[in-house]
Write a protein that holds these residues in place. Structure first.
Motif, PDB file in Angstrom:
ATOM      1  N   VAL A 172       0.837  -1.203   0.000  1.00  0.00           N
ATOM      2  CA  VAL A 172       0.000   0.000   0.000  1.00  0.00           C
ATOM      3  C   VAL A 172       0.873   1.253   0.000  1.00  0.00           C
ATOM      4  CG1 VAL A 172      -1.838  -1.181   1.240  1.00  0.00           C
ATOM      5  CG2 VAL A 172      -0.147   0.130   2.528  1.00  0.00           C
ATOM      6  N   THR A 173       0.268   2.359  -0.423  1.00  0.00           N
ATOM      7  CA  THR A 173       0.889   3.674  -0.334  1.00  0.00           C
ATOM      8  C   THR A 173      -0.029   4.580   0.456  1.00  0.00           C
ATOM      9  OG1 THR A 173       2.016   3.432  -2.463  1.00  0.00           O
ATOM     10  CG2 THR A 173       1.758   5.659  -1.614  1.00  0.00           C
ATOM     11  N   LEU A 174       0.505   5.268   1.429  1.00  0.00           N
ATOM     12  CA  LEU A 174      -0.278   6.137   2.308  1.00  0.00           C
ATOM     13  C   LEU A 174      -0.096   7.594   1.890  1.00  0.00           C
ATOM     14  CD1 LEU A 174       0.849   4.554   5.705  1.00  0.00           C
ATOM     15  CD2 LEU A 174      -1.149   3.908   4.333  1.00  0.00           C
ATOM     16  N   ASP A 175      -1.207   8.308   1.759  1.00  0.00           N
ATOM     17  CA  ASP A 175      -1.105   9.749   1.500  1.00  0.00           C
ATOM     18  C   ASP A 175      -0.556  10.466   2.721  1.00  0.00           C
ATOM     19  OD1 ASP A 175      -2.273   9.989  -1.210  1.00  0.00           O
ATOM     20  OD2 ASP A 175      -4.050   9.182  -0.235  1.00  0.00           O
ATOM     21  N   VAL A 176      -1.028  10.071   3.889  1.00  0.00           N
ATOM     22  CA  VAL A 176      -0.562  10.687   5.126  1.00  0.00           C
ATOM     23  C   VAL A 176      -0.577   9.640   6.237  1.00  0.00           C
ATOM     24  CG1 VAL A 176      -2.901  11.527   5.669  1.00  0.00           C
ATOM     25  CG2 VAL A 176      -0.914  12.587   6.767  1.00  0.00           C
ATOM     26  N   ASN A 209       3.605   9.199   2.057  1.00  0.00           N
ATOM     27  CA  ASN A 209       4.052  10.399   1.355  1.00  0.00           C
ATOM     28  C   ASN A 209       4.265  11.566   2.311  1.00  0.00           C
ATOM     29  OD1 ASN A 209       3.956   9.184  -1.214  1.00  0.00           O
ATOM     30  ND2 ASN A 209       1.760   9.622  -1.416  1.00  0.00           N
ATOM     31  N   ARG A 210       3.515  11.569   3.397  1.00  0.00           N
ATOM     32  CA  ARG A 210       3.652  12.613   4.408  1.00  0.00           C
ATOM     33  C   ARG A 210       3.551  11.977   5.778  1.00  0.00           C
ATOM     34  NH1 ARG A 210      -0.512  17.691   5.653  1.00  0.00           N
ATOM     35  NH2 ARG A 210       0.861  18.829   7.095  1.00  0.00           N
ATOM     36  N   VAL A 211       4.493  12.288   6.655  1.00  0.00           N
ATOM     37  CA  VAL A 211       4.510  11.749   8.013  1.00  0.00           C
ATOM     38  C   VAL A 211       4.211  12.868   9.000  1.00  0.00           C
ATOM     39  CG1 VAL A 211       5.889  10.630   9.801  1.00  0.00           C
ATOM     40  CG2 VAL A 211       6.152   9.940   7.401  1.00  0.00           C
TER      41      VAL A 211
END
Length: 261
Positions: A172-176, A209-211
């Motif tokens: 998976v890829t997380l936006d935030v 992508n953003r932490v």
């Protein structure tokens, strides 16, 4: 002081000092010796401390508080942090949440935001979490899609850890990612008391992508046993107004956006 709050404060004192005596606890907590002894006995029955003659010591592996006791610490600050963090979420985003009291509040705020409640098909927010308590609360929300990692549940934090947790995250890829931590320091980055939690949290960070670290000011400038990620991996910190100004400046110089609420 409510009984649950007293138990949480007592447990925190034992963990911080490693060894306590009943007489000292009576003076500090303002309760009777009989009450202190009953509370120590109850914590010992839960295997959170070890009773000694006249007091108690830390139990093996008790480097952090159980989640059910952490909820009594800094509740107002955590609510403000959660509201600010949840306001960053938009429709169609994939949001990561690890375990902890602050991220649990973030999850509740996301679920209650009116802008996200009636999504068009395909516009719903997807929440990826390794926290079984968060998954339990959000699974009944029809406007959210909930993805739970695998892993072995850890009783103290309700987080799924171990090698079974990472295969899902690798796909998976997380936006935030809203990341709860036990400690955040410019030199040592974000950290957790438990190495298993830190490893899974690090996998979350790698897919985001953003932490956004969500942490009350008591956790700033501190270190913990296991590193989650370096400070360079943190994009934003949402904390409370009690955060030390000098530390905030250091964090901003290191490239972290700091939001105090």
């Amino acid at each position: 002081m409510k009984r649950h709050e007293r138990l949480a404060g007592l447990l925190e004192l034992v963990i911080e000092r490693e060894s306590v005596h009943v007489d000292d606890l009576v003076r500090e907590l303002g309760v009777s010796a009989a009450t202190v002894r009953r509370d120590l006995d109850e914590l010992a029955e839960q295997q959170l401390i070890t009773r000694t003659r006249g007091g108690a010591t830390t139990a093996p592996g008790s480097s952090d508080l159980p989640l059910r006791y952490k909820t009594t610490r800094h509740p107002e600050e955590k609510m403000r942090i959660a509201r600010e963090a949840a306001s960053m979420v938009e429709a169609r985003q994939v949001v990561g949440l690890n375990g902890g009291t602050t991220t649990t509040e973030v999850a509740r705020e996301i679920a209650s935001r009116p802008e996200l409640r009636s999504p068009a098909p395909g516009d719903e927010v997807v929440v990826v979490t390794n926290a079984v308590n968060i998954a339990n609360e959000l699974a009944v929300r029809p406007h959210l899609r909930v993805v739970v990692t695998g892993g072995v549940a850890r009783a103290l934090s309700y987080e799924l850890t171990g090698p079974l947790a990472t295969p899902i995250l690798e796909q998976v890829t997380l936006d935030v990612l809203f990341l709860g931590v036990d400690a955040l320091d410019v030199a040592h980055g974000a950290a957790a008391h438990h190495e298993g939690e830190a490893a899974v949290n690090g996998a979350f960070v790698a897919r985001a992508n953003r932490v956004v670290v969500v942490a009350d000011s008591a956790k700033l400038g501190r270190t913990a046993f296991a590193t989650i990620c370096d400070i360079e991996a943190v994009d934003t910190l949402v904390t409370d107004t009690g955060a030390d100004r000098g530390l905030v400046k250091e964090l901003r110089r290191s490239g972290v956006e700091v939001i105090r609420v």
